[in-house]
Design a protein around this motif. Structure first.
Motif, PDB file in Angstrom:
ATOM      1  N   MET A  63       0.781  -1.266  -0.098  1.00 42.77           N
ATOM      2  CA  MET A  63       0.054  -0.133  -0.059  1.00 42.77           C
ATOM      3  C   MET A  63       0.746   1.171  -0.007  1.00 42.77           C
ATOM      4  O   MET A  63       0.545   2.193  -0.675  1.00 42.77           O
ATOM      5  N   ARG A  64       1.987   1.163   0.732  1.00 45.06           N
ATOM      6  CA  ARG A  64       2.884   2.402   0.746  1.00 45.06           C
ATOM      7  C   ARG A  64       3.455   2.597  -0.509  1.00 45.06           C
ATOM      8  O   ARG A  64       3.730   3.550  -1.059  1.00 45.06           O
ATOM      9  N   ALA A  65       4.015   1.518  -1.067  1.00 43.35           N
ATOM     10  CA  ALA A  65       4.518   1.557  -2.530  1.00 43.35           C
ATOM     11  C   ALA A  65       3.556   2.171  -3.628  1.00 43.35           C
ATOM     12  O   ALA A  65       4.193   2.996  -4.402  1.00 43.35           O
ATOM     13  N   VAL A  66       2.495   1.629  -3.454  1.00 47.87           N
ATOM     14  CA  VAL A  66       1.478   2.202  -4.307  1.00 47.87           C
ATOM     15  C   VAL A  66       1.327   3.810  -3.954  1.00 47.87           C
ATOM     16  O   VAL A  66       1.320   4.581  -5.064  1.00 47.87           O
ATOM     17  N   SER A  67       1.180   4.026  -2.973  1.00 51.10           N
ATOM     18  CA  SER A  67       0.984   5.341  -2.588  1.00 51.10           C
ATOM     19  C   SER A  67       2.062   6.425  -3.180  1.00 51.10           C
ATOM     20  O   SER A  67       1.835   7.618  -3.415  1.00 51.10           O
ATOM     21  N   LEU A  68       3.203   5.709  -2.950  1.00 45.02           N
ATOM     22  CA  LEU A  68       4.342   6.474  -3.245  1.00 45.02           C
ATOM     23  C   LEU A  68       4.549   7.061  -4.707  1.00 45.02           C
ATOM     24  O   LEU A  68       5.302   7.852  -5.114  1.00 45.02           O
ATOM     25  N   LYS A  91      -9.737   9.588  -3.313  1.00 50.40           N
ATOM     26  CA  LYS A  91      -8.767   9.293  -4.291  1.00 50.40           C
ATOM     27  C   LYS A  91      -7.780   8.433  -3.843  1.00 50.40           C
ATOM     28  O   LYS A  91      -7.298   7.520  -4.569  1.00 50.40           O
ATOM     29  N   ALA A  92      -7.186   8.510  -2.692  1.00 51.36           N
ATOM     30  CA  ALA A  92      -6.114   7.584  -2.169  1.00 51.36           C
ATOM     31  C   ALA A  92      -6.695   6.276  -1.915  1.00 51.36           C
ATOM     32  O   ALA A  92      -6.134   5.039  -1.967  1.00 51.36           O
ATOM     33  N   ILE A  93      -8.161   6.095  -1.391  1.00 50.70           N
ATOM     34  CA  ILE A  93      -8.759   4.940  -1.121  1.00 50.70           C
ATOM     35  C   ILE A  93      -8.834   4.039  -2.421  1.00 50.70           C
ATOM     36  O   ILE A  93      -8.163   2.984  -2.585  1.00 50.70           O
ATOM     37  N   ASP A 132      -6.885  -0.236  -5.740  1.00 49.31           N
ATOM     38  CA  ASP A 132      -6.490  -0.664  -7.167  1.00 49.31           C
ATOM     39  C   ASP A 132      -5.331  -1.472  -7.033  1.00 49.31           C
ATOM     40  O   ASP A 132      -5.158  -2.373  -7.957  1.00 49.31           O
ATOM     41  N   GLY A 133      -4.524  -1.273  -6.325  1.00 51.43           N
ATOM     42  CA  GLY A 133      -2.968  -1.992  -6.136  1.00 51.43           C
ATOM     43  C   GLY A 133      -3.083  -3.026  -5.309  1.00 51.43           C
ATOM     44  O   GLY A 133      -2.156  -3.919  -5.731  1.00 51.43           O
TER      45      GLY A 133
END
Length: 186
Positions: A106-111, A140-142, A147-148
């Motif tokens: 999740m952090r990798a996706v958000s980065l 948007k982040a959700i 999706d990731g």
């Protein structure tokens, strides 16, 4: 005809201000919309809106998993470094097993979207036959996060004895090993 009951999914917004009515919650509607588009399996949401209080978060997660029988609980909010952000602590306190890959991914996706993703403390855990995932609070982040990571969710739920969740492949294709894919009856 399918007589199976719908899969139960807990949707939890954790926010002092939203729970007090200071502003309208956007987390539960965003989760509900994403799941409505992504899941082909019948499901029903059980929602909670609670303040950033660890004991209340723990109680809600236990109640949704143990009493309501949710196979999946998605939380929004309370995962940052602020003093009142205690969602990960509450989630870990009720966990039987921690799945570090969810938080890492999740952090990798958000980065890919924001450099402040490194401040997120999201976790994924199992409690009995329920997968619990902490998500960001912004719609948007959700969406970006789900999706990731959601492709792994249905198989995880299979492995812990939950219902067989099918997705709409045009939205998100659930990944399962070939041996775990169920064929549809004619």
């Amino acid at each position: 005809m399918n007589n199976k009951p719908p899969a139960l999914i807990g949707l939890v917004t954790i926010s002092d201000r939203a729970s007090q009515g200071v502003y309208a919650d956007q987390g539960i509607p965003a989760l509900n919309d994403w799941l409505a588009n992504a899941l082909a399996t019948p499901w029903r949401a059980i929602t909670r809106m609670i303040p950033d209080e660890q004991a209340q978060i723990e109680a809600a997660l236990r109640q949704l998993a143990d009493e309501e029988g949710c196979c999946l609980i998605l939380t929004t909010g309370g995962t940052g470094p602020a003093p009142r952000d205690v969602t990960p602590e509450a989630t870990l306190a009720v966990a039987d097993k921690v799945l570090p890959g969810f938080g890492e991914h999740m952090r990798a996706v958000s980065l890919k979207y924001v450099p402040t993703a490194i401040l997120s403390r999201q976790v994924g855990v199992i409690r009995k036959q329920c997968l619990i995932i902490n998500l960001p609070g912004q719609p948007k982040a959700i969406k970006e996060t789900l999706d990731g990571v959601f492709a792994a969710v249905p198989y995880c739920i299979d492995l812990i004895g939950g219902p067989y969740l099918e997705t709409r492949e045009e939205v998100i294709k659930a990944f399962r090993p070939k041996s775990a894919i169920r064929t549809k009856a004619p």
